[in-house]
Scaffold this motif. Sequence first.
Motif, PDB file in Angstrom:
ATOM      1  N   ARG A 221       0.801  -1.224   0.000  1.00  0.00           N
ATOM      2  CA  ARG A 221       0.000   0.000   0.000  1.00  0.00           C
ATOM      3  C   ARG A 221       0.838   1.280   0.000  1.00  0.00           C
ATOM      4  O   ARG A 221       0.544   2.246  -0.683  1.00  0.00           O
ATOM      5  CB  ARG A 221      -0.921  -0.016   1.234  1.00  0.00           C
ATOM      6  CG  ARG A 221      -2.127   0.870   1.120  1.00  0.00           C
ATOM      7  CD  ARG A 221      -2.798   1.019   2.452  1.00  0.00           C
ATOM      8  NE  ARG A 221      -1.825   1.503   3.439  1.00  0.00           N
ATOM      9  CZ  ARG A 221      -2.059   1.635   4.731  1.00  0.00           C
ATOM     10  NH1 ARG A 221      -3.238   1.315   5.220  1.00  0.00           N
ATOM     11  NH2 ARG A 221      -1.137   2.084   5.556  1.00  0.00           N
ATOM     12  N   ASP A 222       1.925   1.270   0.788  1.00  0.00           N
ATOM     13  CA  ASP A 222       2.668   2.519   0.990  1.00  0.00           C
ATOM     14  C   ASP A 222       3.944   2.599   0.158  1.00  0.00           C
ATOM     15  O   ASP A 222       4.852   3.381   0.471  1.00  0.00           O
ATOM     16  CB  ASP A 222       3.031   2.662   2.480  1.00  0.00           C
ATOM     17  CG  ASP A 222       1.777   2.694   3.348  1.00  0.00           C
ATOM     18  OD1 ASP A 222       0.708   3.077   2.818  1.00  0.00           O
ATOM     19  OD2 ASP A 222       1.856   2.332   4.537  1.00  0.00           O
TER      20      ASP A 222
ATOM     21  N   VAL B 225     -12.168  -5.509  -3.866  1.00  0.00           N
ATOM     22  CA  VAL B 225     -13.094  -4.694  -3.064  1.00  0.00           C
ATOM     23  C   VAL B 225     -14.507  -4.913  -3.581  1.00  0.00           C
ATOM     24  O   VAL B 225     -14.697  -5.260  -4.748  1.00  0.00           O
ATOM     25  CB  VAL B 225     -12.765  -3.177  -3.136  1.00  0.00           C
ATOM     26  CG1 VAL B 225     -11.453  -2.879  -2.468  1.00  0.00           C
ATOM     27  CG2 VAL B 225     -12.759  -2.667  -4.568  1.00  0.00           C
TER      28      VAL B 225
ATOM     29  N   SER C 133      -4.386   4.628  -6.066  1.00  0.00           N
ATOM     30  CA  SER C 133      -4.362   5.787  -5.198  1.00  0.00           C
ATOM     31  C   SER C 133      -3.231   5.550  -4.200  1.00  0.00           C
ATOM     32  O   SER C 133      -3.347   4.706  -3.318  1.00  0.00           O
ATOM     33  CB  SER C 133      -5.735   5.862  -4.524  1.00  0.00           C
ATOM     34  OG  SER C 133      -5.735   6.826  -3.554  1.00  0.00           O
TER      35      SER C 133
ATOM     36  N   ARG D  11      -2.103   7.291  -1.888  1.00  0.00           N
ATOM     37  CA  ARG D  11      -2.506   7.709  -0.549  1.00  0.00           C
ATOM     38  C   ARG D  11      -3.914   8.264  -0.694  1.00  0.00           C
ATOM     39  O   ARG D  11      -4.184   8.967  -1.674  1.00  0.00           O
ATOM     40  CB  ARG D  11      -1.551   8.809  -0.048  1.00  0.00           C
ATOM     41  CG  ARG D  11      -1.625   9.111   1.425  1.00  0.00           C
ATOM     42  CD  ARG D  11      -0.422   9.967   1.834  1.00  0.00           C
ATOM     43  NE  ARG D  11      -0.327  11.196   1.051  1.00  0.00           N
ATOM     44  CZ  ARG D  11      -0.920  12.358   1.386  1.00  0.00           C
ATOM     45  NH1 ARG D  11      -1.635  12.456   2.472  1.00  0.00           N
ATOM     46  NH2 ARG D  11      -0.785  13.425   0.629  1.00  0.00           N
ATOM     47  N   PRO D  12      -4.828   7.954   0.251  1.00  0.00           N
ATOM     48  CA  PRO D  12      -6.191   8.456   0.084  1.00  0.00           C
ATOM     49  C   PRO D  12      -6.197   9.966  -0.123  1.00  0.00           C
ATOM     50  O   PRO D  12      -5.558  10.703   0.632  1.00  0.00           O
ATOM     51  CB  PRO D  12      -6.879   8.079   1.399  1.00  0.00           C
ATOM     52  CG  PRO D  12      -6.103   6.927   1.917  1.00  0.00           C
ATOM     53  CD  PRO D  12      -4.677   7.132   1.465  1.00  0.00           C
TER      54      PRO D  12
ATOM     55  N   ASN E  17      -9.637   6.372  -2.711  1.00  0.00           N
ATOM     56  CA  ASN E  17      -9.434   5.998  -1.319  1.00  0.00           C
ATOM     57  C   ASN E  17      -9.054   4.531  -1.238  1.00  0.00           C
ATOM     58  O   ASN E  17      -8.491   3.985  -2.180  1.00  0.00           O
ATOM     59  CB  ASN E  17     -10.673   6.343  -0.492  1.00  0.00           C
ATOM     60  CG  ASN E  17     -11.890   5.592  -0.985  1.00  0.00           C
ATOM     61  OD1 ASN E  17     -11.741   4.600  -1.700  1.00  0.00           O
ATOM     62  ND2 ASN E  17     -13.063   6.042  -0.618  1.00  0.00           N
ATOM     63  N   SER E  18      -9.391   3.881  -0.123  1.00  0.00           N
ATOM     64  CA  SER E  18      -8.882   2.522   0.077  1.00  0.00           C
ATOM     65  C   SER E  18      -9.382   1.547  -0.994  1.00  0.00           C
ATOM     66  O   SER E  18      -8.728   0.553  -1.266  1.00  0.00           O
ATOM     67  CB  SER E  18      -9.264   2.030   1.466  1.00  0.00           C
ATOM     68  OG  SER E  18     -10.652   2.196   1.639  1.00  0.00           O
ATOM     69  N   ALA E  19     -10.538   1.825  -1.613  1.00  0.00           N
ATOM     70  CA  ALA E  19     -11.026   0.913  -2.654  1.00  0.00           C
ATOM     71  C   ALA E  19      -9.986   0.745  -3.751  1.00  0.00           C
ATOM     72  O   ALA E  19      -9.899  -0.295  -4.385  1.00  0.00           O
ATOM     73  CB  ALA E  19     -12.337   1.434  -3.245  1.00  0.00           C
ATOM     74  N   ASN E  20      -9.169   1.789  -3.981  1.00  0.00           N
ATOM     75  CA  ASN E  20      -8.160   1.726  -5.045  1.00  0.00           C
ATOM     76  C   ASN E  20      -6.743   1.814  -4.471  1.00  0.00           C
ATOM     77  O   ASN E  20      -5.815   2.290  -5.117  1.00  0.00           O
ATOM     78  CB  ASN E  20      -8.421   2.846  -6.068  1.00  0.00           C
ATOM     79  CG  ASN E  20      -7.547   2.725  -7.300  1.00  0.00           C
ATOM     80  OD1 ASN E  20      -7.178   1.608  -7.716  1.00  0.00           O
ATOM     81  ND2 ASN E  20      -7.190   3.853  -7.887  1.00  0.00           N
ATOM     82  N   ALA E  21      -6.574   1.332  -3.204  1.00  0.00           N
ATOM     83  CA  ALA E  21      -5.231   1.299  -2.607  1.00  0.00           C
ATOM     84  C   ALA E  21      -4.438   0.145  -3.224  1.00  0.00           C
ATOM     85  O   ALA E  21      -5.021  -0.814  -3.728  1.00  0.00           O
ATOM     86  CB  ALA E  21      -5.341   1.107  -1.100  1.00  0.00           C
TER      87      ALA E  21
ATOM     88  N   ALA F 159      -2.419  -3.235  -3.583  1.00  0.00           N
ATOM     89  CA  ALA F 159      -2.298  -4.520  -2.894  1.00  0.00           C
ATOM     90  C   ALA F 159      -1.682  -5.512  -3.881  1.00  0.00           C
ATOM     91  O   ALA F 159      -1.878  -5.370  -5.097  1.00  0.00           O
ATOM     92  CB  ALA F 159      -3.661  -5.025  -2.421  1.00  0.00           C
TER      93      ALA F 159
END
Length: 568
Positions: free
Chosen positions: A106-107, A327, A414, A416-417, A428-432, A434
């Motif tokens: 994610r990061d 998601v 994304s 970062r959100p 946001n997290s839906a497109n973080a 993974a």
Amino acid sequence: MHTLKLLLSAALIFFSPLSVAEISAPKPPAAAVASAHPLATDAGIEIIHQGGNAFDAAIAVTAALAVVEPAGSGLGGGGFWLLHRESDGFQTMLDGRERAPLAAHRDMYLDEKGEVVPKLSIDGPLAAGIPGVPAALEHLANQYGQLPLRQSLAPAIRLARDGFAVDARYRRLAGFRLKALQKSPAATAIFLDQNELPTTGFVIKQPDLANTLEAIAQNGAAGFYSGPVAEMLVNRTRTAGGIWTREDLMQYKVVERAPIKTRYRDIEVTSAAPPSSGGIALATMFQILEHYPLDQLDKATRIHLIAEAMRRAYRDRAEYLGDPDFVSVPLKRLTHPFYAAGLASTIHPAKATPSDQLPGIADNRLGSDTTHFSIIDRDGNRVAATLSINFPFGSAFVPAGTGVLLNDEMDDFSSRPGAPNIYGLVGNSANAIAPGKRPLSSMSPTFLEDQQRVAILGTPGGSRIITMVLLGALEFAANKPPQAWVSAPRFHHQYLPDRLSFEPDTFSEETISALATMGHPLKEGSRQYGNMQAILWDRSQNSVIAASDPRGNGLASTTENRDASQLD
Ligand code: DON
């Protein structure tokens, strides 16, 4: 007299060797291909002349574009192929979107302070997702084509060996990505001339890419995802700081997904499913616009309402959309007419809704690459395909020996959100990010169909793809010809940044002041954008017309009367 005619046609139905379906479903009078490069269009027409169907032609065009339009798409990238098989009406979306490498997290594009590190998801091997195009080529040939893969790939292999000439568009895009290309020795050797921008007419030959295409022609997808090509891809990517593994390549699979369908008036709209946001956003916008008599309104009000529909669809994109394998996307709700009715009820007929008054997430930059092509064959099979390596020339990185320019599609996640990507899109997290996940896309290959007419269309253009397809479809709804869909002046709203942007000379002074009075922050762009490729089959006229966006230098050809359909 009338009764006699009826009897005669009933007798024909009973006694003719043709089935009723054949009588009621005429075939297109010609096949057609519209793509962003004349040599790719020629490759598609060549394969149709050899007895290939629209799907074989799609393989030829996809592979040829990978050679002659390296800024836009390629073996190192991904895409969506929207397919229609005429014999049984079957429609599907072939999802060959890139996947995040298994070591992605994610990061991965953030520094210690949690800030996005500029360019990490844009330039070089760390920006590249696992490509889907080679797997899609094999899938198209095995499941839908009628020619052997190697036959459909032959024109691209020839173009890679013999070379293609640099034109002004190539120079503009390579110039834009010059510094990034100069960082990759293999990319420099292929796409530049002695480390500098090649002059117009310079011939780009790609023997390594020809060999990689040969490996696919011989062994199918395995020629790319395993064996010597895979070894070079992994080793050279890792040496240059990438994180790809052999496992990543072995695991890559294309997926067939049910397209998103919606209706606008008497038109059935069929477009891309998640992980593209296109179909859902189009469904939202069309269903909102269904509430208004657009053709009876003054110009400023019409633009205002379309912009408000765009704003609301893009807000939902940022909030809800991501890879459906990871998601849960509230697809039913977002595409339901009641939901659109609720959104429409929040639109003031004469006042812009500031985006910060909608629930919810910031900067917009113009997308200038990716590619789209449209095909129909004489049986009525259709392909609309939008393909990408994301930014012009993707990550600008070529693993030496493969000839494969890698994408930078990881930037469509994304990072970062709320942090905007290169197109200013937020999520946001839906497109973080993974491992194995597909980044959210705006690519929207689309079919439109009413009682008499079938349209195939799409375009590149980053975040503006969806609104361009919407505006093109509204031209179709107004009964305009394909030349009008591809050349119509364009405007765009994507929720954030909160502004209504438009191409130079799109709006009159009067329209600009009416929109400003309604409260729309207006921004005239510095240049035109998009490169739409479209085909119309009109059953009532027994005609097939293809058109290529005058903003690009593509070519639209039909198997009859090739030049008549070409826009210059
Ligand atoms: O999938 C997407 O939405 C983007 N990667 C498309 C990028 C694009 O269209 C670039 N330019 N015109």
